[in-house]
Design a protein around this motif. Structure first.
Motif, PDB file in Angstrom:
ATOM      1  N   LEU A 176       9.221  -4.449  -9.917  1.00 19.02           N
ATOM      2  CA  LEU A 176       8.075  -5.239 -10.712  1.00 19.02           C
ATOM      3  C   LEU A 176       8.852  -6.373 -11.654  1.00 19.02           C
ATOM      4  O   LEU A 176       8.237  -7.028 -12.220  1.00 19.02           O
ATOM      5  N   THR A 177      10.219  -6.213 -11.623  1.00 20.17           N
ATOM      6  CA  THR A 177      11.053  -7.187 -12.551  1.00 20.17           C
ATOM      7  C   THR A 177      11.422  -8.358 -11.427  1.00 20.17           C
ATOM      8  O   THR A 177      12.328  -9.102 -12.050  1.00 20.17           O
ATOM      9  N   ARG A 178      11.156  -8.160 -10.178  1.00 17.75           N
ATOM     10  CA  ARG A 178      11.627  -9.172  -9.068  1.00 17.75           C
ATOM     11  C   ARG A 178      10.965 -10.413  -9.384  1.00 17.75           C
ATOM     12  O   ARG A 178       9.615 -10.394  -9.719  1.00 17.75           O
ATOM     13  N   ASP A 179      11.432 -11.518  -8.727  1.00 20.26           N
ATOM     14  CA  ASP A 179      10.802 -12.867  -8.865  1.00 20.26           C
ATOM     15  C   ASP A 179      10.755 -13.393  -7.469  1.00 20.26           C
ATOM     16  O   ASP A 179      12.036 -13.702  -7.040  1.00 20.26           O
ATOM     17  N   PRO A 180       9.594 -13.318  -6.736  1.00 23.79           N
ATOM     18  CA  PRO A 180       8.380 -13.447  -7.254  1.00 23.79           C
ATOM     19  C   PRO A 180       7.887 -11.827  -7.281  1.00 23.79           C
ATOM     20  O   PRO A 180       8.465 -11.020  -6.618  1.00 23.79           O
ATOM     21  N   ARG A 181       7.115 -11.504  -8.243  1.00 23.46           N
ATOM     22  CA  ARG A 181       6.731 -10.028  -8.318  1.00 23.46           C
ATOM     23  C   ARG A 181       5.409  -9.709  -7.486  1.00 23.46           C
ATOM     24  O   ARG A 181       4.712 -10.656  -7.192  1.00 23.46           O
ATOM     25  N   PRO A 182       5.816  -8.650  -6.614  1.00 29.05           N
ATOM     26  CA  PRO A 182       4.673  -8.287  -5.718  1.00 29.05           C
ATOM     27  C   PRO A 182       3.324  -7.923  -6.660  1.00 29.05           C
ATOM     28  O   PRO A 182       3.379  -7.583  -7.586  1.00 29.05           O
ATOM     29  N   THR A 183       2.127  -8.425  -5.797  1.00 31.52           N
ATOM     30  CA  THR A 183       1.008  -7.974  -6.524  1.00 31.52           C
ATOM     31  C   THR A 183       0.409  -6.747  -6.186  1.00 31.52           C
ATOM     32  O   THR A 183      -0.525  -6.206  -6.822  1.00 31.52           O
ATOM     33  N   VAL A 224      -1.082  -5.952 -11.179  1.00 29.99           N
ATOM     34  CA  VAL A 224      -0.639  -5.146  -9.889  1.00 29.99           C
ATOM     35  C   VAL A 224      -1.497  -4.021  -9.545  1.00 29.99           C
ATOM     36  O   VAL A 224      -1.863  -3.525 -10.380  1.00 29.99           O
ATOM     37  N   SER A 225      -1.816  -4.172  -8.127  1.00 30.91           N
ATOM     38  CA  SER A 225      -2.591  -2.974  -7.684  1.00 30.91           C
ATOM     39  C   SER A 225      -1.740  -1.978  -7.170  1.00 30.91           C
ATOM     40  O   SER A 225      -0.632  -2.161  -6.830  1.00 30.91           O
ATOM     41  N   MET A 226      -2.229  -0.756  -7.121  1.00 29.41           N
ATOM     42  CA  MET A 226      -1.571   0.437  -6.581  1.00 29.41           C
ATOM     43  C   MET A 226      -2.348   1.407  -5.598  1.00 29.41           C
ATOM     44  O   MET A 226      -3.349   1.531  -6.063  1.00 29.41           O
ATOM     45  N   VAL A 227      -1.260   1.865  -4.579  1.00 27.41           N
ATOM     46  CA  VAL A 227      -2.037   2.985  -3.827  1.00 27.41           C
ATOM     47  C   VAL A 227      -1.022   3.893  -3.565  1.00 27.41           C
ATOM     48  O   VAL A 227       0.193   3.526  -3.399  1.00 27.41           O
ATOM     49  N   ALA A 228      -1.830   5.083  -3.494  1.00 24.43           N
ATOM     50  CA  ALA A 228      -1.144   6.540  -3.306  1.00 24.43           C
ATOM     51  C   ALA A 228      -1.337   7.111  -2.120  1.00 24.43           C
ATOM     52  O   ALA A 228      -2.204   6.742  -1.493  1.00 24.43           O
ATOM     53  N   TRP A 229      -0.259   7.756  -1.544  1.00 23.25           N
ATOM     54  CA  TRP A 229      -0.294   8.357  -0.214  1.00 23.25           C
ATOM     55  C   TRP A 229      -0.621   9.795  -0.505  1.00 23.25           C
ATOM     56  O   TRP A 229       0.004  10.397  -1.427  1.00 23.25           O
ATOM     57  N   ASP A 230      -1.547  10.294   0.170  1.00 20.51           N
ATOM     58  CA  ASP A 230      -2.031  11.556   0.236  1.00 20.51           C
ATOM     59  C   ASP A 230      -2.834  11.778  -1.289  1.00 20.51           C
ATOM     60  O   ASP A 230      -2.282  12.104  -2.388  1.00 20.51           O
ATOM     61  N   ASP A 231      -4.196  11.524  -1.385  1.00 20.88           N
ATOM     62  CA  ASP A 231      -5.044  11.874  -2.396  1.00 20.88           C
ATOM     63  C   ASP A 231      -4.943  13.187  -3.004  1.00 20.88           C
ATOM     64  O   ASP A 231      -4.816  14.250  -2.098  1.00 20.88           O
ATOM     65  N   SER A 232      -5.058  13.398  -4.363  1.00 20.40           N
ATOM     66  CA  SER A 232      -5.114  14.748  -4.865  1.00 20.40           C
ATOM     67  C   SER A 232      -5.839  14.449  -6.255  1.00 20.40           C
ATOM     68  O   SER A 232      -6.247  13.556  -6.520  1.00 20.40           O
ATOM     69  N   ALA A 233      -5.810  15.620  -7.017  1.00 17.24           N
ATOM     70  CA  ALA A 233      -6.458  15.627  -8.243  1.00 17.24           C
ATOM     71  C   ALA A 233      -5.767  14.832  -9.303  1.00 17.24           C
ATOM     72  O   ALA A 233      -6.256  14.165 -10.129  1.00 17.24           O
ATOM     73  N   LEU A 234      -4.472  14.642  -8.926  1.00 14.89           N
ATOM     74  CA  LEU A 234      -3.591  13.574 -10.050  1.00 14.89           C
ATOM     75  C   LEU A 234      -4.286  12.412  -9.839  1.00 14.89           C
ATOM     76  O   LEU A 234      -4.079  11.498 -10.801  1.00 14.89           O
ATOM     77  N   CYS A 235      -4.536  11.814  -8.774  1.00 22.07           N
ATOM     78  CA  CYS A 235      -5.006  10.423  -8.396  1.00 22.07           C
ATOM     79  C   CYS A 235      -6.312  10.157  -9.100  1.00 22.07           C
ATOM     80  O   CYS A 235      -6.698   9.295  -9.318  1.00 22.07           O
ATOM     81  N   GLU A 236      -7.377  11.244  -9.416  1.00 29.41           N
ATOM     82  CA  GLU A 236      -8.328  11.216  -9.981  1.00 29.41           C
ATOM     83  C   GLU A 236      -8.274  11.429 -11.723  1.00 29.41           C
ATOM     84  O   GLU A 236      -8.983  10.855 -12.557  1.00 29.41           O
TER      85      GLU A 236
END
Length: 336
Positions: free
Chosen positions: A236-243, A271-283
């Motif tokens: 996230l410090t790179r230029d351009p920064r991924p969205t 920035v949007s974020m996606v996790a692999w393997d849904d769990s209680a942590l994600c909620e």
């Protein structure tokens, strides 16, 4: 207290040890009434079969094994393995089969455990997880003729059967969701590159981003929160920064969310974020993490059923479980 024996059951029932053996093993030689009386007395006394004696008599240990090469601290917080083990246990416990679980520091140590378990008749079969490219465990298990089931994609598993799901399908679903929100520059924080499932996902990411006209950046980590946060800060410090950033497990995604906030970035505003393997942590985090959802408990139960078939001498092939789905939550939004 002294462990109850067949002699104790016989003495209470007023029959011979032979009659008790017939009754407890479901063999002819006693009347049905006597069998039921012996079974009731055995249950009352808390009698259980001696696993070592059973192994000598019928060749079965009544246990399956699982060896994992992960740091104990990682296993303690990563929901995937806890859910997988829960699914395995649900299936095995109903059939009087135990799960023998241990940690090993490397491949050689794992193979040594397999050899010891098989030679000492401690297990009837084993589950194999985290298969790596050129994994020496495959050849070792084939040589031992120890029944083994791979929990993961069939690629690289030699003659061993596998229970697996389609990681490529999940990758396409996640990227299609982000593309529909206008994202064109995405980053992936992956697991160890030596693992087959990491490489399979990598290929799927490269193909899907190319088809969708996206730019892809990949950083490798080790599934821990520490490395997930460090990789997030770097990308996230790179230029351009991924969205958008996609993570190979939920622990890294949660730590990545925290790292982005400490950098003063809004999720999903910046920035949007996606996790692999849904769990209680994600909620439990805010915003909730959009995540790839698989029924890991069912995955474990299916693996246990497949291994049982193998242990009982049946020929089985690879089994693909129900495909994953994407659960959309607040961590994904329009590209900034």
């Amino acid at each position: 207290m002294k462990r109850p024996t067949m002699a104790d059951v016989a003495r209470r029932a007023g029959v011979t040890k032979g009659a008790v053996s017939f009754a407890l093993n479901g063999k002819p030689g006693v009347s049905e009434g006597t069998r039921q009386r012996i079974l009731a007395i055995a249950e009352e006394l808390g009698w259980k079969p001696n696993s070592a004696a059973r192994a000598l008599s019928d060749g079965r240990a009544g246990a399956y094994g699982l060896v994992v090469d992960r740091p104990a601290r990682t296993l303690g917080i990563e929901p995937f393995f806890m859910q997988l083990i829960s699914g395995i246990q649900v299936e095995l416990s109903g059939r009087g089969v135990s799960l023998l679980f241990t940690l090993a520091e490397d491949t050689a140590a794992q193979i040594a455990v397999y050899r010891d378990w098989w030679a000492s008749r401690r297990v009837d079969g084993v589950f194999l997880v985290d298969v790596a490219v050129d994994d020496a465990r495959i050849a070792a298990l084939e040589e031992l003729r120890l029944p083994a089931l791979v929990v993961g994609h069939p690629v690289g598993t030699g003659s061993l059967p596998a229970v697996w799901n389609d990681d490529a399908q999940a990758v396409r679903a996640a990227l299609a969701h982000l593309a529909a929100l206008g994202h064109r520059s995405v980053a992936r924080i992956s697991g160890p590159g030596a693992l087959w499932h990491t490489r399979i996902r990598a290929t799927a990411f490269e193909e899907a981003t190319r088809e969708l006209g996206m730019r892809l950046t990949t950083l490798e980590a080790d599934y821990t929160g520490e490395q997930g946060a460090a990789a997030t800060r770097e990308v996230l410090t790179r230029d351009p920064r991924p969205t958008a950033v996609l993570y190979d497990n939920d622990v890294m995604a949660v730590s990545g969310l925290s790292a982005a906030r400490h950098m003063g970035l809004a999720v999903p505003g910046d920035v949007s974020m996606v996790a692999w393997d849904d769990s209680a942590l994600c909620e439990l985090v805010e915003p909730g993490l959009t995540a790839v959802n698989r029924d890991i408990v069912d995955y474990g139960a299916r693996a246990a059923r497949q291994l049982r078939e193998l242990v009982e001498g049946r020929t089985i092939g690879h089994f693909q479980v129900t495909g994953p789905k994407l659960v959309k939550r607040g961590s994904t939004g329009p590209a900034s």
